[in-house]
Design an enzyme around this catalytic site. Structure first.
Site, PDB file in Angstrom:
ATOM      1  N   ASP A 134      -5.374  55.474  31.874  1.00 55.25           N
ATOM      2  CA  ASP A 134      -5.059  55.461  33.301  1.00 55.25           C
ATOM      3  C   ASP A 134      -6.324  55.833  34.065  1.00 55.25           C
ATOM      4  O   ASP A 134      -6.916  56.886  33.811  1.00 55.25           O
ATOM      5  CB  ASP A 134      -3.926  56.445  33.603  1.00 55.25           C
ATOM      6  N   HIS A 175      -7.118  57.121  47.450  1.00 51.34           N
ATOM      7  CA  HIS A 175      -6.279  58.063  46.702  1.00 51.34           C
ATOM      8  C   HIS A 175      -7.114  59.249  46.208  1.00 51.34           C
ATOM      9  O   HIS A 175      -6.711  60.406  46.356  1.00 51.34           O
ATOM     10  CB  HIS A 175      -5.606  57.355  45.527  1.00 51.34           C
ATOM     11  N   GLU A 231       3.770  57.294  41.014  1.00 54.21           N
ATOM     12  CA  GLU A 231       2.454  56.774  41.377  1.00 54.21           C
ATOM     13  C   GLU A 231       2.512  55.259  41.320  1.00 54.21           C
ATOM     14  O   GLU A 231       2.850  54.673  40.289  1.00 54.21           O
ATOM     15  CB  GLU A 231       1.361  57.319  40.446  1.00 54.21           C
ATOM     16  N   GLU A 239       0.976  51.891  40.861  1.00 56.05           N
ATOM     17  CA  GLU A 239      -0.220  51.379  40.188  1.00 56.05           C
ATOM     18  C   GLU A 239       0.030  49.962  39.697  1.00 56.05           C
ATOM     19  O   GLU A 239       1.176  49.520  39.600  1.00 56.05           O
ATOM     20  CB  GLU A 239      -0.584  52.257  38.979  1.00 56.05           C
ATOM     21  N   ASP A 281       3.369  55.596  37.246  1.00 51.75           N
ATOM     22  CA  ASP A 281       2.914  56.723  36.434  1.00 51.75           C
ATOM     23  C   ASP A 281       3.572  57.996  36.979  1.00 51.75           C
ATOM     24  O   ASP A 281       2.996  58.708  37.798  1.00 51.75           O
ATOM     25  CB  ASP A 281       1.382  56.802  36.503  1.00 51.75           C
ATOM     26  N   ARG A 286       3.806  67.229  39.634  1.00 55.82           N
ATOM     27  CA  ARG A 286       2.613  67.802  40.280  1.00 55.82           C
ATOM     28  C   ARG A 286       2.444  69.295  39.986  1.00 55.82           C
ATOM     29  O   ARG A 286       1.313  69.785  39.942  1.00 55.82           O
ATOM     30  CB  ARG A 286       2.687  67.593  41.791  1.00 55.82           C
ATOM     31  N   GLN A 326       1.153  69.548  36.441  1.00 54.28           N
ATOM     32  CA  GLN A 326      -0.218  69.011  36.478  1.00 54.28           C
ATOM     33  C   GLN A 326      -1.208  69.996  37.091  1.00 54.28           C
ATOM     34  O   GLN A 326      -2.293  70.227  36.547  1.00 54.28           O
ATOM     35  CB  GLN A 326      -0.208  67.702  37.291  1.00 54.28           C
ATOM     36  N   LYS A 377       2.097  64.284  32.963  1.00 52.41           N
ATOM     37  CA  LYS A 377       2.133  62.829  33.114  1.00 52.41           C
ATOM     38  C   LYS A 377       2.590  62.102  31.856  1.00 52.41           C
ATOM     39  O   LYS A 377       2.705  60.884  31.871  1.00 52.41           O
ATOM     40  CB  LYS A 377       0.737  62.320  33.502  1.00 52.41           C
ATOM     41  N   THR A 384       6.150  56.655  31.718  1.00 57.09           N
ATOM     42  CA  THR A 384       5.391  55.715  32.541  1.00 57.09           C
ATOM     43  C   THR A 384       6.180  54.412  32.502  1.00 57.09           C
ATOM     44  O   THR A 384       6.430  53.873  31.424  1.00 57.09           O
ATOM     45  CB  THR A 384       3.978  55.481  31.970  1.00 57.09           C
ATOM     46  N   GLU A 389       0.835  62.291  48.583  1.00 57.38           N
ATOM     47  CA  GLU A 389       0.031  61.859  49.721  1.00 57.38           C
ATOM     48  C   GLU A 389       0.902  61.588  50.938  1.00 57.38           C
ATOM     49  O   GLU A 389       0.563  61.965  52.059  1.00 57.38           O
ATOM     50  CB  GLU A 389      -0.756  60.594  49.362  1.00 57.38           C
TER      51      GLU A 389
HETATM   52 CA    CA Z   1      -1.918  57.751  37.525  1.00 61.26          CA
END
Ligand code: CA
Length: 410
Positions: A120, A127, A193, A195, A213, A217, A220, A233, A237, A348
């Protein structure tokens, strides 16, 4: 072959997937309109003679086709375009046509490739800048290496799941700012996420899928230093079921953003190396579902603005001598634009949870709640031609009891 107007899967697309056939086995298929053309049955009926090895079409994954390389991919695409053209190939017309087709709405899809390695990246400048601002508010948002190479990490191929697979809220160790020591429990900051990812074949990139993904948080933020993402993570996925080939995407190539500073020579790969892929994220909560409100769009962006291109990601990944194999997945990293409605993650969109989103049901969201369903859409549109990726969905299920109790705080 009748294709509903506005379909993601006109004759110009012909993406590949694997569905569970009536015999319980995985069959390779190609999406056309709202149906699937069964390549295994077609090959057994002799419709793909002289297009590769018949055994390739009876595999339960696309790996043998990925391994065969671009010459076969082109020949197969031409053969399928002939077979599935508006009036149909005479050979197909003279057979009992129905047995070659399955309705997409009733098909159970599988992850189409046995994915070997999964990387990834972190290729969207917007971002990376947004996360830098949140995580390091008093420093330059981009770290000094970011514009010199595509930053990435090796993910967990074994946790890749297909569209519509429920995603259980992960448990893990996290450290609330107010706590003196870490706690154990279900993540309270579950995120998606947005992607895209490409799959490698022999000697070339085979095609592209949508990728979600999923990211915890809080797990993480506590674990990532100094070695990067790990358990926050690796629990799930999600990928979309249809691999849109590079041949289908060719009409939608665009120039990537200008790179300053100019990268080192092994990363200087000129040309229109990006793809004008529109992307959208929709969210539907349990309450919205109950009230029949339907999902609501929460972000829209485009993959054409990615700073690091597929070719650059691939060149970088192999620059130390690592062997790339057919069936490896390379995800782009979260794709965000520069406006707030174009951010590809909740962290975000809600700026770290400080600006919750208000939904049509009156509910507010900082991060994902149990029962929330996230749907990614992707499509390309240019000069009257439109192709799409289908959808990449996942609904959040309550935390399973893991390593003790999900509610246990320590
Ligand atoms: Ca990612």
């Amino acid at each position: 072959m009748a294709i509903p107007s506005g379909s993601d899967f006109p004759l110009e697309n012909l993406p590949y997937g694997v569905f569970e056939a009536r015999d319980g086995r995985g069959h390779i298929g190609v999406a056309i309109g709202d149906r699937i053309f069964d390549l295994r049955t077609a090959a057994e009926a002799g419709l793909l003679e002289n297009v590769g090895d018949r055994a390739s079409y009876s595999a339960g994954s696309l790996n043998p086709i990925l391994e065969a390389g671009p010459e076969l991919w082109r020949a197969l695409r031409e053969r399928l375009a002939d077979l599935l053209a508006r009036d149909g190939d005479p050979v197909l017309r003279n057979l009992n046509v129905a047995r070659f087709f399955v309705d997409q709405c009733s098909a159970r899809m599988r992850v189409p490739v046995e994915i070997g390695d999964y990387i990834d990246f972190y290729s969207s400048e917007q971002h990376a800048t947004n996360l830098g601002k949140m995580f390091r508010p008093n420093a330059e948002p981009l770290l000094p290496n970011w514009k010199w190479m595509p930053i990435g990490y090796h993910g967990r191929a074994g946790s890749i799941v297909i569209d519509a697979t429920p995603v259980s809220r992960p448990c893990g160790q996290r450290k609330p700012a107010s706590a003196a020591i870490p706690v154990w429990g279900a993540s309270t900051m579950l995120d998606f996420e947005l992607e895209i990812g490409f799959l490698t074949g022999r000697a070339a990139i085979f095609g592209v899928v949508l990728v979600n993904d999923w990211s915890a948080r809080d797990i993480q933020a506590w674990e990532y230093q100094p070695l990067g993402p790990f358990l926050g993570k690796s629990f799930a996925t999600t990928v979309s079921p249809w691999i849109v080939t590079m041949d289908a995407l060719a009409p939608f190539r665009v120039a990537p953003p200008e790179q300053d500073p100019q990268p080192l020579s092994y990363l200087r790969i000129p040309g229109d190396a990006n793809y004008d892929i529109n992307l959208e994220v929709k969210l539907e909560t349990e309450e919205m579902r109950r009230r029949g409100m339907g999902p609501i769009g929460i972000a829209r962006t485009n993959a054409g603005g990615l700073y690091w291109t597929f070719e650059q990601q691939l060149a970088h990944a192999r620059s130390n001598g690592a062997k790339i194999r057919p069936g490896d997945l390379f995800a782009s990293g979260t794709i965000s634009g520069s406006a707030s409605g174009s951010y590809g993650s909740m962290i975000e969109l809600t700026w770290g949870g400080s600006k919750p989103i208000t939904l049509p049901s009156g509910e507010r969201r900082s991060f994902l709640e149990d029962g929330d369903e996230v749907t990614l859409h992707g499509w390309c549109e240019r000069r009257g031609l439109r192709i799409g990726f289908g959808v990449c969905r996942g609904r959040v299920a309550p935390a399973q009891i893991c390593a003790g109790s999900a509610t246990q705080e320590r």
